[in-house]
Scaffold this active site. Structure first.
Site, PDB file in Angstrom:
ATOM      1  CB  CYS A  12      -0.870   0.061   1.256  1.00  0.00           C
ATOM      2  SG  CYS A  12      -2.012  -1.300   1.377  1.00  0.00           S
ATOM      3  N   GLY A  38       0.526   0.220  -5.171  1.00  0.00           N
ATOM      4  CA  GLY A  38      -0.694  -0.598  -5.125  1.00  0.00           C
ATOM      5  C   GLY A  38      -1.642  -0.158  -6.214  1.00  0.00           C
ATOM      6  CG  ASN A 112       2.565   0.994   3.592  1.00  0.00           C
ATOM      7  OD1 ASN A 112       3.642   1.567   3.527  1.00  0.00           O
ATOM      8  ND2 ASN A 112       2.356  -0.142   2.995  1.00  0.00           N
ATOM      9  N   GLY A 113       1.320  -1.674   5.506  1.00  0.00           N
ATOM     10  CA  GLY A 113       2.073  -2.643   6.305  1.00  0.00           C
ATOM     11  C   GLY A 113       1.228  -3.862   6.575  1.00  0.00           C
ATOM     12  CE1 TYR A 252      11.030  -6.015  -8.040  1.00  0.00           C
ATOM     13  CE2 TYR A 252       9.149  -5.384  -6.719  1.00  0.00           C
ATOM     14  CZ  TYR A 252       9.672  -6.050  -7.794  1.00  0.00           C
ATOM     15  OH  TYR A 252       8.851  -6.736  -8.622  1.00  0.00           O
TER      16      TYR A 252
END
Ligand code: SF4
Length: 470
Positions: A12, A38, A112-113, A252
């Site tokens: 996210c 996302g 997020n996570g 990445y």
């Protein structure tokens, strides 16, 4: 970087703003710049006129917010979210921000996570009578806030934050304040910025650049920021632990123009390429990178070796997302449509192909084959990370251990399976030195768990690794 076809995906991106009359539109632009984190769902909730209101949907930001949608979102504060479904799965109900209404007011949550004790907490909460609307672990946090007996809302939040474990960067919006919290290990990046008198918080600094905001500082691990008409107040909900920022953010996921905890991502990737060249040089005519994230790495590799960098692979940006294709065969066809070798560049050449990871090996095998079909006489694969041998529990979809090719094969086996002439991965020491975070903290403050299996937090025995759930 072909995240969606490789089986390595970010969960996210989050964005929040306080104190700007055009809050919804700025959040839209912020989310647009975080779209790489996302692509399955997006949403915005605004606070204005003594109320919270929002809009969300499945798809890309531009699909969800068609013309006119934003005009209906009035307010001077907003939070937004882009989602990739791992924990909890896809589906409209799991698209965030999640909006909760009660007699004491409304609140919206964006996360997020991944919480590593979400299942345990959910079972306990259900045992106490809670009913959940979604299958997302984020909702657990809202229930913990509502159940807290602390006398103030900040106290309730702190109590809830101290019960959850794992990786979390949270934004929470009420009519009176915007709250930002980061887990005590700081797995995910979260930055604070300014736009005139307004405050902004985002997963990546590229979201500040797109709206003209300036970077102020990182949200610290274990910190709760309270942003309101009185400015920004900082409180702690947990002592700071050794930082464990996700290495994959540098390798990445993050955009090259973002700074992650003060380090420019493009520069970090170039340094990964230089280090890879030192550790694993190759006799070759050209260096090429798999777009997008490995281009910076390939430039670094080329600079360090003196082998010319060439655009040997190009990405077709207008092909639909391949991860929605259900079968492996169709996914591999998707790779072919999405990436093309540049025949005039690679034909007759010994090629160094730089990529950032090998997850299942199917994508690498396909790209090596493509380069050979286009006339490359040798293909030497260089990977700017150590082999991924363990699943992630902190919000990155790395696939299950059974699917990870490096969990059960040697480097030589993998080389053979992907059909390369040579294959080398970057060492763990090389990874840490190249990214260049300050020495002193264990592992220079980075999480390496998917390379080592040493998880920085307790992993509940019933926690599930982060995997794409359809
Ligand atoms: S396990 Fe790997 S992907 Fe997950 S947070 Fe740690 S470094 Fe990132």
């Amino acid at each position: 970087m072909l995240a969606e076809i490789k089986g390595l995906n970010e969960e996210c991106g989050i964005f929040g703003i306080w104190g700007h009359e055009d809050a919804a539109r700025l959040t839209y632009y912020g989310l647009h710049s975080l779209q790489h984190r996302g692509q399955e769902g997006a949403g915005i909730v605004v606070a204005g006129g003594g109320n919270l209101s929002g809009h969300k949907g499945l798809g890309l930001v531009t699909d969800v917010f068609q013309s006119g949608t934003l005009d209906a979102l009035f307010g001077s504060a907003a939070i937004g979210h882009v989602r990739y479904s791992t924990a909890g799965g896809g589906g409209y109900e799991n698209v965030q921000p999640l909006l909760f209404r009660s007699q004491t007011g409304a609140m919206a949550l964006a996360h997020n996570g991944n919480l590593t004790n979400a299942i345990e907490l959910k079972l306990a909460l259900e045992g106490q009578g809670s009913i959940f609307q979604t299958t997302s672990d984020t909702e657990v946090f809202a229930h913990l806030i509502r159940r807290s007996q602390a006398p103030t809302f900040v106290g309730q939040m702190k109590e809830a934050l101290s019960q959850i474990e794992g990786a979390f960067a949270f934004l929470l919006l009420t009519e009176t304040a915007l709250y930002a919290a980061l887990d005590p290990h700081g797995f995910r990046p979260l930055s604070l910025g300014r736009l005139g008198s307004a405050y902004v918080v985002a997963s990546e600094t590229c979201a500040f650049d797109v709206i003209g905001a300036t970077y102020e500082r990182e949200v610290a691990p274990g910190e709760l920021l309270i942003i309101s008409g009185e400015g920004v107040r900082s409180e702690r909900f947990a002592p700071e632990r050794p930082r464990s920022i996700c290495s994959m953010e540098y390798i990445y996921f993050a955009r090259p123009d973002s700074h992650v905890d003060g380090i420019n991502v493009h520069t970090a990737r170039k340094n990964l390429g230089k280090r890879l060249a030192l550790e694993a040089p190759a006799e070759a005519d050209i260096v090429t990178g798999v777009p997008d994230s490995s281009i910076s790495v390939a430039i670094g590799y080329a600079e360090a070796t003196g082998i010319p960098y060439e655009l040997g692979l190009i990405k077709n940006r207008y092909v639909g997302r391949t991860f929605i294709q259900p079968s492996q065969a169709l996914r591999e066809q998707g790779v072919k449509m999405k990436l093309s070798p540049v025949r005039g560049v690679v034909a007759g050449k010994r090629v160094v192909m730089v990529d950032d990871s090998i997850v299942r090996g199917t994508t690498s095998r396909r790209i090596v084959a493509m380069l050979r079909e286009a006339g490359a006489v040798e293909v030497h694969v260089r990977i700017s990370a150590p082999p991924i041998t363990h699943p992630c529990f902190y919000g990155i979809d790395t696939s299950s251990k059974e699917e990870l090719i490096a969990a059960k094969h040697t480097v030589e086996d993998i080389r053979r399976l992907i059909g390369a002439d040579s294959l080398a991965f970057l060492s763990q020491e090389g990874l840490l030195a190249a990214i260049g975070r300050p020495e002193g903290a264990p592992q220079r403050g980075q999480c390496l768990a998917c390379f080592t299996g040493q998880y920085p937090t307790r992993i509940s025995p019933i926690a599930r690794p982060c995997m794409t759930v359809k």
